[in-house]
Design an enzyme around this catalytic site. Structure first.
Site, mmCIF file in Angstrom:
data_model
loop_
_atom_site.group_PDB
_atom_site.id
_atom_site.type_symbol
_atom_site.label_atom_id
_atom_site.label_comp_id
_atom_site.label_asym_id
_atom_site.label_seq_id
_atom_site.Cartn_x
_atom_site.Cartn_y
_atom_site.Cartn_z
ATOM 1 N N ASN A 1 31.812 58.356 20.817
ATOM 2 C CA ASN A 1 32.023 58.499 22.590
ATOM 3 C C ASN A 1 32.585 59.662 22.413
ATOM 4 O OD1 ASN A 1 32.020 57.886 24.864
ATOM 5 N ND2 ASN A 1 34.145 56.181 24.523
ATOM 6 N N TRP A 2 31.270 60.427 23.618
ATOM 7 C CA TRP A 2 31.446 61.719 24.295
ATOM 8 C C TRP A 2 31.890 61.955 25.518
ATOM 9 C CZ3 TRP A 2 26.635 65.403 22.378
ATOM 10 C CH2 TRP A 2 27.205 65.681 21.334
ATOM 11 N N LYS A 3 31.929 60.719 25.856
ATOM 12 C CA LYS A 3 32.689 60.861 27.012
ATOM 13 C C LYS A 3 31.548 61.297 27.995
ATOM 14 C CE LYS A 3 36.698 58.871 25.089
ATOM 15 N NZ LYS A 3 38.126 58.783 25.774
ATOM 16 N N HIS B 1 35.207 50.073 27.875
ATOM 17 C CA HIS B 1 35.743 51.185 27.504
ATOM 18 C C HIS B 1 37.242 50.456 28.209
ATOM 19 C CE1 HIS B 1 37.582 54.625 26.771
ATOM 20 N NE2 HIS B 1 36.746 55.235 25.622
ATOM 21 N N GLU C 1 38.419 53.029 29.846
ATOM 22 C CA GLU C 1 38.230 54.218 31.093
ATOM 23 C C GLU C 1 37.394 53.328 31.701
ATOM 24 O OE1 GLU C 1 36.982 57.939 29.107
ATOM 25 O OE2 GLU C 1 39.374 57.356 28.462
ATOM 26 N N GLU D 1 40.453 49.246 20.650
ATOM 27 C CA GLU D 1 41.264 50.187 21.217
ATOM 28 C C GLU D 1 42.281 49.836 22.513
ATOM 29 O OE1 GLU D 1 37.740 53.586 21.221
ATOM 30 O OE2 GLU D 1 38.107 52.619 22.851
ATOM 31 N N GLY E 1 43.080 59.110 22.981
ATOM 32 C CA GLY E 1 44.063 60.728 23.050
ATOM 33 C C GLY E 1 45.319 61.437 23.453
ATOM 34 N N SER F 1 42.611 57.829 19.044
ATOM 35 C CA SER F 1 43.398 59.062 18.330
ATOM 36 C C SER F 1 42.621 58.981 16.481
ATOM 37 C CB SER F 1 45.116 59.011 17.936
ATOM 38 O OG SER F 1 45.211 59.335 19.264
ATOM 39 N N GLY G 1 36.749 59.538 19.887
ATOM 40 C CA GLY G 1 36.521 59.298 20.810
ATOM 41 C C GLY G 1 36.623 61.668 20.772
ATOM 42 N N GLY G 2 37.126 61.661 21.315
ATOM 43 C CA GLY G 2 38.094 63.321 20.784
ATOM 44 C C GLY G 2 37.067 64.533 19.774
HETATM 45 C C1 PEP Z 1 38.017 56.864 22.660
HETATM 46 O O1 PEP Z 1 38.589 57.065 24.327
HETATM 47 O O2 PEP Z 1 37.186 55.756 22.561
HETATM 48 C C2 PEP Z 1 38.451 57.008 21.835
HETATM 49 C C3 PEP Z 1 38.866 56.400 20.978
HETATM 50 O O3 PEP Z 1 39.008 57.721 22.399
HETATM 51 P P1 PEP Z 1 39.920 59.491 21.535
HETATM 52 O O4 PEP Z 1 39.193 59.154 19.937
HETATM 53 O O5 PEP Z 1 40.081 60.789 22.164
HETATM 54 O O6 PEP Z 1 41.516 58.768 21.299
#
Ligand code: PEP
Length: 244
Positions: free
Chosen positions: A5-7, A89, A91, A157, A163, A201, A222-223
């Site tokens: 997920n590149w957001k 999600h 967010e 999640e 993050g 994370s 994500g990140g």
């Molecule tokens: C996400 O927001 O879906 C996610 C998993 O982010 P991160 O891996 O950066 O914690």
């Protein structure tokens, strides 16, 4: 199954280097890999990565078409051969005030059309109060009495893990994943036991500890997915761990 997920990150240049880095690092494997770039780059991503075994997807969708400024509909996703859509999600829930009623409409419009990855997770405060399972059960109510597509997938999640560099213990994740599978199986009309991904994370350093757990069917990243090399390492680790 490993999903990126590149957001709201990335641009044309980043995409070129991502593809080159991913290709260099990724071993030959048949893991289901999906990437959800920002929708405006979806087509470019699919074209540039067409020689790789990666499915392009989106980070969210609307459930209707027509007079809905800024929205992207399920019909449009189907038209462009979109492989999957994330919905729910944290967010979207927190920043854009999306609630379960809206997320249920999205699920119903995607179901049996495009693979759905439904995100659920508790906040730190809910976790501290021991409310995790109650919160997840509430968020999962949207599957009640729906006949779910065989590929319907849930991403667990924890909001506090996204993050932050913090994660639950792998054995606790495993227990929650089993719980999610049981809840969906008992409440969906076709008693489907979904795949459950862990998200929050995940990196190439901790991925193996999660993938070693029985009920972890993959990760939503994500990140760490913004770097093609790191993301490919996570895919390789999944492939090796689940192969054993
Ligand atoms: C996400 O927001 O879906 C996610 C998993 O982010 P991160 O891996 O950066 O914690």
């Amino acid at each position: 199954m490993i999903i990126a997920n590149w957001k709201c990150n990335g641009n044309k240049e980043m995409m070129f280097s991502w593809t080159a880095d991913y290709e260099r690092e990724c071993d030959d494997n048949d893991t289901f890999v999906g990437v959800a770039p920002p929708s405006i780059y979806f087509k470019q991503f699919c074209i540039e990565n067409s020689f790789l075994n990666i499915l392009g997807g989106v980070q969210d969708v609307d459930y209707l078409d027509g007079s809905r400024t800024g929205a992207i509909s399920v019909d449009m996703l189907t038209d462009l051969d979109c492989g999957f859509s994330i919905i729910g999600h944290s967010e979207r829930r927190q920043i854009f005030n999306e609630n379960n009623n809206l997320i249920k409409e999205k699920l119903k419009s995607l179901n049996n059309e495009i693979i759905t990855i439904l995100c659920i997770g508790e906040t730190k405060e809910e976790n501290d109060k021991g409310l995790t399972k109650d919160v997840l059960k509430d968020q999962l109510e949207i599957v009640n009495e729906l006949s779910l597509d065989a590929e319907f997938t849930v991403a667990y999640e924890p909001v506090w893990a996204i993050g932050s560099g913090l994660t639950p213990e792998p054995k606790d994740i495993n227990e929650i994943h089993k719980y999610i599978k049981d809840v969906v199986q008992s409440n969906s009309a076709n008693n489907l036991s979904p795949k459950v991904l862990y998200g929050g994370s995940v990196t190439d350093k901790n991925a193996e500890s999660f993938f070693n757990e029985e009920f972890v069917d993959g990760a939503l990243v994500g990140g760490a997915s913004l770097d093609g090399t790191t993301f490919a390492k996570i895919v390789n680790i999944f492939n090796k761990t689940k192969e054993l």
